[in-house]
Design a protein around this motif. Sequence first.
Motif, mmCIF file in Angstrom:
data_model
loop_
_atom_site.group_PDB
_atom_site.id
_atom_site.type_symbol
_atom_site.label_atom_id
_atom_site.label_comp_id
_atom_site.label_asym_id
_atom_site.label_seq_id
_atom_site.Cartn_x
_atom_site.Cartn_y
_atom_site.Cartn_z
ATOM 1 N N HIS A 44 -17.454 -27.476 -45.704
ATOM 2 C CA HIS A 44 -16.603 -27.213 -46.483
ATOM 3 C C HIS A 44 -15.624 -28.442 -46.531
ATOM 4 C CE1 HIS A 44 -13.519 -27.193 -43.037
ATOM 5 N NE2 HIS A 44 -12.549 -27.461 -43.858
ATOM 6 N N GLY A 45 -15.125 -28.623 -47.977
ATOM 7 C CA GLY A 45 -14.547 -29.768 -48.356
ATOM 8 C C GLY A 45 -13.059 -29.366 -48.977
ATOM 9 N N ASP A 46 -12.053 -30.292 -48.816
ATOM 10 C CA ASP A 46 -10.761 -30.056 -49.408
ATOM 11 C C ASP A 46 -10.989 -30.924 -50.776
ATOM 12 O OD1 ASP A 46 -10.050 -28.629 -47.467
ATOM 13 O OD2 ASP A 46 -8.770 -30.185 -46.500
ATOM 14 N N SER A 47 -9.832 -30.832 -51.694
ATOM 15 C CA SER A 47 -9.678 -31.714 -52.773
ATOM 16 C C SER A 47 -8.244 -32.094 -52.602
ATOM 17 C CB SER A 47 -9.875 -30.954 -54.025
ATOM 18 O OG SER A 47 -8.788 -30.153 -54.417
ATOM 19 N N GLU A 48 -7.781 -32.909 -53.275
ATOM 20 C CA GLU A 48 -6.423 -33.490 -53.370
ATOM 21 C C GLU A 48 -5.284 -32.370 -53.366
ATOM 22 O OE1 GLU A 48 -5.131 -35.977 -56.345
ATOM 23 O OE2 GLU A 48 -3.135 -36.284 -55.559
ATOM 24 N N HIS A 49 -5.455 -31.351 -54.057
ATOM 25 C CA HIS A 49 -4.721 -30.359 -54.317
ATOM 26 C C HIS A 49 -5.014 -28.983 -53.734
ATOM 27 C CE1 HIS A 49 -2.221 -32.840 -56.996
ATOM 28 N NE2 HIS A 49 -3.412 -32.747 -57.845
ATOM 29 N N ILE A 50 -5.965 -28.983 -53.017
ATOM 30 C CA ILE A 50 -6.556 -27.774 -52.553
ATOM 31 C C ILE A 50 -7.101 -27.914 -51.062
ATOM 32 C CG2 ILE A 50 -8.077 -25.672 -52.736
ATOM 33 C CD1 ILE A 50 -8.203 -26.313 -55.916
ATOM 34 N N LYS A 51 -6.366 -27.205 -50.211
ATOM 35 C CA LYS A 51 -6.934 -27.131 -48.752
ATOM 36 C C LYS A 51 -7.449 -25.993 -48.317
ATOM 37 C CE LYS A 51 -4.768 -31.331 -49.183
ATOM 38 N NZ LYS A 51 -5.557 -32.555 -49.548
ATOM 39 N N ILE A 52 -8.393 -26.201 -47.429
ATOM 40 C CA ILE A 52 -8.833 -24.869 -46.975
ATOM 41 C C ILE A 52 -9.066 -25.069 -45.199
ATOM 42 C CG2 ILE A 52 -11.526 -23.545 -46.627
ATOM 43 C CD1 ILE A 52 -12.274 -24.749 -49.575
ATOM 44 N N ARG A 53 -8.243 -23.851 -44.734
ATOM 45 C CA ARG A 53 -8.218 -24.058 -43.377
ATOM 46 C C ARG A 53 -8.966 -22.749 -42.683
ATOM 47 N NH1 ARG A 53 -7.623 -28.190 -44.355
ATOM 48 N NH2 ARG A 53 -5.848 -29.436 -44.494
ATOM 49 N N LYS A 54 -9.625 -23.214 -41.796
ATOM 50 C CA LYS A 54 -10.274 -21.924 -40.801
ATOM 51 C C LYS A 54 -9.264 -21.062 -40.216
ATOM 52 C CE LYS A 54 -14.541 -21.675 -37.790
ATOM 53 N NZ LYS A 54 -13.908 -20.805 -36.700
ATOM 54 N N LYS A 55 -9.398 -19.955 -40.330
ATOM 55 C CA LYS A 55 -8.564 -18.866 -39.597
ATOM 56 C C LYS A 55 -8.742 -18.995 -38.118
ATOM 57 C CE LYS A 55 -7.755 -15.453 -42.943
ATOM 58 N NZ LYS A 55 -5.983 -15.557 -43.123
ATOM 59 N N GLU A 56 -7.572 -18.899 -37.379
ATOM 60 C CA GLU A 56 -7.668 -19.110 -35.815
ATOM 61 C C GLU A 56 -8.077 -17.590 -35.463
ATOM 62 O OE1 GLU A 56 -7.117 -21.998 -34.199
ATOM 63 O OE2 GLU A 56 -7.151 -23.009 -36.039
ATOM 64 N N ASP A 57 -7.430 -16.636 -35.672
ATOM 65 C CA ASP A 57 -7.451 -15.374 -35.228
ATOM 66 C C ASP A 57 -8.679 -14.297 -35.535
ATOM 67 O OD1 ASP A 57 -6.380 -15.421 -37.939
ATOM 68 O OD2 ASP A 57 -4.895 -13.448 -37.400
ATOM 69 N N LYS A 58 -9.348 -14.741 -36.839
ATOM 70 C CA LYS A 58 -10.421 -13.833 -37.363
ATOM 71 C C LYS A 58 -11.225 -14.778 -38.063
ATOM 72 C CE LYS A 58 -6.907 -11.732 -40.448
ATOM 73 N NZ LYS A 58 -6.391 -10.656 -40.919
ATOM 74 N N PRO A 59 -12.424 -14.144 -38.249
ATOM 75 C CA PRO A 59 -13.153 -15.156 -39.417
ATOM 76 C C PRO A 59 -12.731 -15.068 -40.794
ATOM 77 C CG PRO A 59 -14.306 -12.709 -38.933
ATOM 78 C CD PRO A 59 -12.996 -12.978 -37.862
ATOM 79 N N GLY A 60 -12.807 -16.117 -41.338
ATOM 80 C CA GLY A 60 -12.336 -16.430 -42.643
ATOM 81 C C GLY A 60 -11.670 -17.643 -42.799
ATOM 82 N N ILE A 61 -11.150 -17.781 -43.914
ATOM 83 C CA ILE A 61 -10.475 -19.035 -44.214
ATOM 84 C C ILE A 61 -9.240 -18.680 -44.990
ATOM 85 C CG2 ILE A 61 -12.216 -20.803 -44.541
ATOM 86 C CD1 ILE A 61 -12.501 -20.062 -47.400
ATOM 87 N N ASP A 62 -8.135 -19.797 -45.037
ATOM 88 C CA ASP A 62 -7.059 -19.940 -45.735
ATOM 89 C C ASP A 62 -7.051 -20.834 -46.706
ATOM 90 O OD1 ASP A 62 -5.406 -17.734 -44.411
ATOM 91 O OD2 ASP A 62 -5.075 -19.088 -42.737
ATOM 92 N N VAL A 63 -6.630 -20.577 -48.032
ATOM 93 C CA VAL A 63 -6.812 -21.561 -48.980
ATOM 94 C C VAL A 63 -5.481 -21.867 -49.715
ATOM 95 C CG1 VAL A 63 -8.159 -22.043 -51.152
ATOM 96 C CG2 VAL A 63 -9.305 -20.815 -49.504
ATOM 97 N N TYR A 64 -5.151 -22.986 -49.662
ATOM 98 C CA TYR A 64 -3.647 -23.586 -49.896
ATOM 99 C C TYR A 64 -3.903 -24.101 -51.327
ATOM 100 C CZ TYR A 64 -2.432 -21.983 -45.537
ATOM 101 O OH TYR A 64 -2.141 -21.355 -44.461
#
Lengths: 315, 315
Positions: A44-64
């Motif tokens: 996975h990769g981020d951009s300047e304005h979009i950050k992708i974080r792996k969830k800690e508690d379950k499978p999946g991602i948070d996308v900001y």
Amino acid sequence: MEQTIDQAKLDRITEQILKQIDNGNGFSQEGAFNLRHNGVALCHGDSEHIKIRKKEDKPGIDVYIDAETKGEQVHIPVVVDASGMTDIVYNDFYIADGADVTIVAGCGIHNSGCNESRHDGIHSFHVGKGANVRYEEKHYGEGEGTGAKVLNPVTKIYMEEDSVFTLDTAQIKGVDSTLRETDVHLGAGAKLYVLEKLMTHDQQTAESNMEVDLDGEGSSAQIISRSVAKGTSKQIFHPKAVGNAKCHAHVQCDSIIMDHAEVSSIPEINARHLDAAIIHEAAIGRINDEQLIKLRTLGMTEEEAEGVIIENFLN
Amino acid sequence: MEQTIDQAKLDRITEQILKQIDNGNGFSQEGAFNLRHNGVALCHGDSEHIKIRKKEDKPGIDVYIDAETKGEQVHIPVVVDASGMTDIVYNDFYIADGADVTIVAGCGIHNSGCNESRHDGIHSFHVGKGANVRYEEKHYGEGEGTGAKVLNPVTKIYMEEDSVFTLDTAQIKGVDSTLRETDVHLGAGAKLYVLEKLMTHDQQTAESNMEVDLDGEGSSAQIISRSVAKGTSKQIFHPKAVGNAKCHAHVQCDSIIMDHAEVSSIPEINARHLDAAIIHEAAIGRINDEQLIKLRTLGMTEEEAEGVIIENFLN
């Protein structure tokens, strides 16, 4: 930014599937992205304005997606090519006020075995004031195995004031069974556009349940569903539009039925406010005979002519 | 022919109700008729071609309409003016091949007490080949009491080859609660026309479930439902058209919502045959503002203008 794809891991099957589900172009490494493969975030990769974080508690991602995002794309394709696998993933999107973004989220299953392969993508979208989101989702199945290819997406969309959300979904081929659940809540002035395209063949089944709650004054929704059912496949549509405020909604479902297929359309429109105006139209019928004859006189075989008509109908 | 009405028994309330439910003309003694009053057949009469027989096993009548019947009317009004009464009646109609008949079957409730008055009319129609039946049903409630006026009609229609059935129902005023169940089966070439008119006010509730099975080749159905919901009343429509053969169906539901009323329209169209063509349209919205302004500039009060628009909409 950690934008590296280990090309060795992207074998031919995965590449082939990505072509089908990710805008038809193969996977792009530009901008923010997350490739999920057999239940694991392969890269996975981020951009300047979009950050992708792996969830800690379950499978999946948070996308900001921050407020400065303008016209950028995020790609989060999912590939399942292990037979017998059930992959459940929870992806949450936080779209800041005023952001403008396109999210491309296809899922492809290649099943060469005899066990069911299944992907349940549970997606939620928190859309800030005045934000403009386009969400594209392509579903695709392939593989010579007898195991079923199953996709059960759940999509929840929370729209704040004056936001715009375009939901563009397509399931064209190879998915044996799908159960779609979509829930949308619209704040004041929010605008929802839904375009659902679905084709089923052989003994496939597809069910799509959608509830759109127009809660905010001046909100509006336009829902267009187009489907083609071939073989002995079965489709059920149950879109529901609820007007809780001064609002407009227009729901349109058109289906072409072929062979021995069956289509059931059960729209529900519910006006709970004096100024809620809701319209629904649905039609189910066979392929247009006149068009068919015209194309055949141009030299096409019946199959070719049907293909052209169906493609036009779905696009 | 035993066509005698004991006028003494037809008191003013009954006469008044009959005016509302039986074509607005008061009760006619011409032709075949049956007047049911508080659960008892008060009087009835046959005609040359139409015979009415009291059921032996349960409340109700069997009506035999022979093949020679041409353009005749049968009137079977029901009046309930005893507060707290529940009147259940089973009426079966046997319409011979080729007959042409109009059946007028209103029910009016006058409730001046505090207990619920209820009439459940369970009607079945066996429509012979090529027969033409028009069935009119007006429902009406009145009375100064606090007791509810409840009407729960069940209508089953079995249509043989090339028969035509027109179902014209109206519930305009005073019915506190209604649950309508209508089932229709169409044979080859049969044609169904349904016109449903419904107005609810105050805290009334109305639910209408209809299933139309187009079983025979070349059968067709046109269903038009028009409703107005005022006050805090609630309406639910659930018409279902199932195409099991080459057939056409068109379902149209239009509702005007006023005050704090709520309308829910849940049509279902289900195509199970390649040549089934089914269309549904539904719209819920407020009263037409332009029409309202136009009528008010002609000197009408808002109430009068609304009355005119609603009357036009329902007729």
